[in-house]
Structure formats: structure tokens, C-alpha cells
Design a protein around this motif. Structure first.
Motif, PDB file in Angstrom:
ATOM      1  N   SER A  47       2.897 -35.872-132.176  1.00  0.00           N
ATOM      2  CA  SER A  47       2.636 -34.568-132.792  1.00  0.00           C
ATOM      3  C   SER A  47       3.821 -33.649-132.526  1.00  0.00           C
ATOM      4  CB  SER A  47       1.369 -33.952-132.188  1.00  0.00           C
ATOM      5  OG  SER A  47       1.627 -33.584-130.837  1.00  0.00           O
ATOM      6  N   ASP A  48       3.642 -32.397-132.866  1.00  0.00           N
ATOM      7  CA  ASP A  48       4.662 -31.398-132.550  1.00  0.00           C
ATOM      8  C   ASP A  48       4.392 -30.821-131.172  1.00  0.00           C
ATOM      9  OD1 ASP A  48       6.034 -31.707-134.917  1.00  0.00           O
ATOM     10  OD2 ASP A  48       4.850 -30.186-135.950  1.00  0.00           O
ATOM     11  N   ASP A  49       4.140 -31.698-130.201  1.00  0.00           N
ATOM     12  CA  ASP A  49       3.903 -31.315-128.813  1.00  0.00           C
ATOM     13  C   ASP A  49       2.684 -30.417-128.655  1.00  0.00           C
ATOM     14  OD1 ASP A  49       6.251 -32.738-128.395  1.00  0.00           O
ATOM     15  OD2 ASP A  49       7.462 -30.936-128.493  1.00  0.00           O
ATOM     16  N   ILE A  50       1.581 -30.824-129.243  1.00  0.00           N
ATOM     17  CA  ILE A  50       0.342 -30.058-129.163  1.00  0.00           C
ATOM     18  C   ILE A  50      -0.311 -30.306-127.809  1.00  0.00           C
ATOM     19  CG2 ILE A  50      -1.968 -29.768-130.130  1.00  0.00           C
ATOM     20  CD1 ILE A  50      -0.761 -30.611-132.836  1.00  0.00           C
ATOM     21  N   LEU A  51      -0.620 -29.220-127.119  1.00  0.00           N
ATOM     22  CA  LEU A  51      -1.260 -29.303-125.815  1.00  0.00           C
ATOM     23  C   LEU A  51      -2.699 -29.776-125.976  1.00  0.00           C
ATOM     24  CD1 LEU A  51      -1.192 -28.668-122.743  1.00  0.00           C
ATOM     25  CD2 LEU A  51      -2.038 -26.396-123.351  1.00  0.00           C
ATOM     26  N   ILE A  52      -3.071 -30.847-125.234  1.00  0.00           N
ATOM     27  CA  ILE A  52      -4.447 -31.336-125.305  1.00  0.00           C
ATOM     28  C   ILE A  52      -5.122 -31.370-123.939  1.00  0.00           C
ATOM     29  CG2 ILE A  52      -4.150 -32.642-127.436  1.00  0.00           C
ATOM     30  CD1 ILE A  52      -3.863 -35.167-125.729  1.00  0.00           C
ATOM     31  N   GLY A  53      -4.362 -31.087-122.874  1.00  0.00           N
ATOM     32  CA  GLY A  53      -4.995 -31.085-121.568  1.00  0.00           C
ATOM     33  C   GLY A  53      -4.045 -30.699-120.460  1.00  0.00           C
ATOM     34  N   LEU A  54      -4.596 -30.696-119.261  1.00  0.00           N
ATOM     35  CA  LEU A  54      -3.856 -30.319-118.074  1.00  0.00           C
ATOM     36  C   LEU A  54      -4.360 -31.159-116.912  1.00  0.00           C
ATOM     37  CD1 LEU A  54      -2.045 -28.217-116.497  1.00  0.00           C
ATOM     38  CD2 LEU A  54      -4.153 -26.929-116.187  1.00  0.00           C
ATOM     39  N   ILE A  55      -3.438 -31.704-116.128  1.00  0.00           N
ATOM     40  CA  ILE A  55      -3.800 -32.450-114.924  1.00  0.00           C
ATOM     41  C   ILE A  55      -3.262 -31.665-113.740  1.00  0.00           C
ATOM     42  CG2 ILE A  55      -3.558 -34.598-113.637  1.00  0.00           C
ATOM     43  CD1 ILE A  55      -2.953 -35.958-116.360  1.00  0.00           C
ATOM     44  N   SER A  56      -4.155 -31.284-112.844  1.00  0.00           N
ATOM     45  CA  SER A  56      -3.745 -30.547-111.653  1.00  0.00           C
ATOM     46  C   SER A  56      -3.787 -31.479-110.445  1.00  0.00           C
ATOM     47  CB  SER A  56      -4.675 -29.360-111.418  1.00  0.00           C
ATOM     48  OG  SER A  56      -5.952 -29.824-111.021  1.00  0.00           O
ATOM     49  N   PHE A  57      -3.164 -31.061-109.346  1.00  0.00           N
ATOM     50  CA  PHE A  57      -3.215 -31.870-108.149  1.00  0.00           C
ATOM     51  C   PHE A  57      -4.646 -31.964-107.631  1.00  0.00           C
ATOM     52  CE2 PHE A  57       0.126 -33.814-105.496  1.00  0.00           C
ATOM     53  CZ  PHE A  57       1.016 -34.038-106.521  1.00  0.00           C
ATOM     54  N   SER A  58      -5.457 -30.953-107.874  1.00  0.00           N
ATOM     55  CA  SER A  58      -6.871 -31.024-107.499  1.00  0.00           C
ATOM     56  C   SER A  58      -7.571 -32.155-108.262  1.00  0.00           C
ATOM     57  CB  SER A  58      -7.583 -29.705-107.792  1.00  0.00           C
ATOM     58  OG  SER A  58      -7.057 -28.689-107.000  1.00  0.00           O
ATOM     59  N   ASP A  59      -7.250 -32.309-109.542  1.00  0.00           N
ATOM     60  CA  ASP A  59      -7.811 -33.405-110.340  1.00  0.00           C
ATOM     61  C   ASP A  59      -7.416 -34.757-109.747  1.00  0.00           C
ATOM     62  OD1 ASP A  59      -8.853 -31.558-112.193  1.00  0.00           O
ATOM     63  OD2 ASP A  59      -7.021 -31.643-113.403  1.00  0.00           O
ATOM     64  N   ILE A  60      -6.151 -34.876-109.373  1.00  0.00           N
ATOM     65  CA  ILE A  60      -5.641 -36.137-108.818  1.00  0.00           C
ATOM     66  C   ILE A  60      -6.340 -36.445-107.495  1.00  0.00           C
ATOM     67  CG2 ILE A  60      -3.597 -37.256-107.859  1.00  0.00           C
ATOM     68  CD1 ILE A  60      -1.984 -35.606-109.996  1.00  0.00           C
ATOM     69  N   LEU A  61      -6.465 -35.448-106.635  1.00  0.00           N
ATOM     70  CA  LEU A  61      -7.132 -35.661-105.349  1.00  0.00           C
ATOM     71  C   LEU A  61      -8.599 -36.043-105.529  1.00  0.00           C
ATOM     72  CD1 LEU A  61      -5.584 -32.770-103.260  1.00  0.00           C
ATOM     73  CD2 LEU A  61      -5.098 -35.212-103.076  1.00  0.00           C
ATOM     74  N   ARG A  62      -9.251 -35.475-106.525  1.00  0.00           N
ATOM     75  CA  ARG A  62     -10.643 -35.822-106.818  1.00  0.00           C
ATOM     76  C   ARG A  62     -10.764 -37.296-107.190  1.00  0.00           C
ATOM     77  NH1 ARG A  62     -11.216 -32.183-110.382  1.00  0.00           N
ATOM     78  NH2 ARG A  62     -11.660 -30.544-108.910  1.00  0.00           N
ATOM     79  N   VAL A  63      -9.853 -37.792-108.005  1.00  0.00           N
ATOM     80  CA  VAL A  63      -9.862 -39.206-108.399  1.00  0.00           C
ATOM     81  C   VAL A  63      -9.599 -40.097-107.196  1.00  0.00           C
ATOM     82  CG1 VAL A  63      -8.632 -40.962-109.748  1.00  0.00           C
ATOM     83  CG2 VAL A  63      -9.223 -38.768-110.790  1.00  0.00           C
ATOM     84  N   VAL A  64      -8.620 -39.732-106.377  1.00  0.00           N
ATOM     85  CA  VAL A  64      -8.297 -40.533-105.194  1.00  0.00           C
ATOM     86  C   VAL A  64      -9.486 -40.570-104.241  1.00  0.00           C
ATOM     87  CG1 VAL A  64      -6.830 -40.634-103.130  1.00  0.00           C
ATOM     88  CG2 VAL A  64      -5.815 -40.171-105.376  1.00  0.00           C
ATOM     89  N   ARG A  65     -10.110 -39.418-104.008  1.00  0.00           N
ATOM     90  CA  ARG A  65     -11.281 -39.378-103.117  1.00  0.00           C
ATOM     91  C   ARG A  65     -12.401 -40.259-103.652  1.00  0.00           C
ATOM     92  NH1 ARG A  65     -14.282 -33.808-102.200  1.00  0.00           N
ATOM     93  NH2 ARG A  65     -14.767 -34.203-104.377  1.00  0.00           N
ATOM     94  N   HIS A  66     -12.640 -40.196-104.955  1.00  0.00           N
ATOM     95  CA  HIS A  66     -13.687 -41.024-105.566  1.00  0.00           C
ATOM     96  C   HIS A  66     -13.366 -42.516-105.395  1.00  0.00           C
ATOM     97  CE1 HIS A  66     -16.742 -42.395-108.310  1.00  0.00           C
ATOM     98  NE2 HIS A  66     -15.824 -43.088-108.942  1.00  0.00           N
ATOM     99  N   GLU A  67     -12.130 -42.875-105.660  1.00  0.00           N
ATOM    100  CA  GLU A  67     -11.741 -44.293-105.536  1.00  0.00           C
ATOM    101  C   GLU A  67     -11.845 -44.782-104.096  1.00  0.00           C
ATOM    102  OE1 GLU A  67     -11.094 -46.554-107.971  1.00  0.00           O
ATOM    103  OE2 GLU A  67     -11.806 -44.916-109.245  1.00  0.00           O
ATOM    104  N   CYS A  68     -11.562 -43.918-103.127  1.00  0.00           N
ATOM    105  CA  CYS A  68     -11.666 -44.309-101.723  1.00  0.00           C
ATOM    106  C   CYS A  68     -13.100 -44.503-101.292  1.00  0.00           C
ATOM    107  CB  CYS A  68     -11.005 -43.254-100.829  1.00  0.00           C
ATOM    108  SG  CYS A  68      -9.216 -43.242-100.964  1.00  0.00           S
ATOM    109  N   THR A  69     -14.025 -43.740-101.847  1.00  0.00           N
ATOM    110  CA  THR A  69     -15.432 -43.866-101.470  1.00  0.00           C
ATOM    111  C   THR A  69     -16.112 -45.023-102.195  1.00  0.00           C
ATOM    112  OG1 THR A  69     -16.123 -42.236-103.118  1.00  0.00           O
ATOM    113  CG2 THR A  69     -15.674 -41.441-100.886  1.00  0.00           C
ATOM    114  N   VAL A  70     -15.593 -45.403-103.350  1.00  0.00           N
ATOM    115  CA  VAL A  70     -16.170 -46.510-104.125  1.00  0.00           C
ATOM    116  C   VAL A  70     -15.729 -47.850-103.537  1.00  0.00           C
ATOM    117  CG1 VAL A  70     -16.175 -47.644-106.391  1.00  0.00           C
ATOM    118  CG2 VAL A  70     -16.376 -45.158-106.235  1.00  0.00           C
ATOM    119  N   SER A  71     -14.522 -47.921-103.033  1.00  0.00           N
ATOM    120  CA  SER A  71     -13.961 -49.192-102.543  1.00  0.00           C
ATOM    121  C   SER A  71     -14.642 -49.702-101.315  1.00  0.00           C
ATOM    122  CB  SER A  71     -12.486 -49.034-102.240  1.00  0.00           C
ATOM    123  OG  SER A  71     -11.821 -48.673-103.427  1.00  0.00           O
TER     124      SER A  71
END
Length: 73
Positions: free
Chosen positions: A49-73
Motif C-alpha cells: 500500500s502507500d504505507d497505510i498504518l494498520i497497527g502498533l506493537i509496543s514493548f508491553s505487547d511483546i512482554l505480554r506474549v513472552v509471559r504467556h508463552e513462558c506460562t504455557v510451556s
């Protein structure tokens, strides 16, 4: 339409330090981009596209995923 990759002199200061990615890249690549550029957010833009913004990833989002993956494993 938001455009984060193409800069003109008027918008260069406002977009300085912003890092973008496409939805198809891995979380590891997002983390590497953020750490390399020393930012806390990565803007997700639509591919082909012409660089259309569709989202944002924050470090809080990343930490949430890492925490979830650590508790699932």
C-alpha cells in the motif's frame, strides 16, 4: 493516509525515530528492529500500500506474549 516511510522536510522531525514493519514479519524481527533503533513502539503498515498504518506493537505487547508463552510451556 499516514505515511511513515517517505519523508519530506516538514514531517521529518515528527517521524524521527519511528520504526515500521509489515504484519508478516516475526516477533523476533520486531524485537530486533526496536532494540537496534532504541524505540518502544513499532508501527505496522500494510504491505503493498502507500504505507497505510494498520497497527502498533509496543514493548508491553511483546512482554505480554513472552509471559504467556513462558506460562504455557
Amino acid at each position: 493516509m499516514l505515511n511513515f516511510l517517505k519523508r519530506d522536510p516538514a514531517s521529518a522531525a515528527a517521524t524521527e525515530g519511528q520504526v515500521t514493519c509489515f504484519p508478516s514479519i516475526s516477533l523476533e524481527e520486531v524485537v530486533n528492529k526496536a532494540l537496534d533503533r532504541k524505540v518502544h513502539r513499532v508501527w505496522v503498515i500494510e504491505e503493498g500500500s502507500d504505507d497505510i498504518l494498520i497497527g502498533l506493537i509496543s514493548f508491553s505487547d511483546i512482554l505480554r506474549v513472552v509471559r504467556h508463552e513462558c506460562t504455557v510451556s
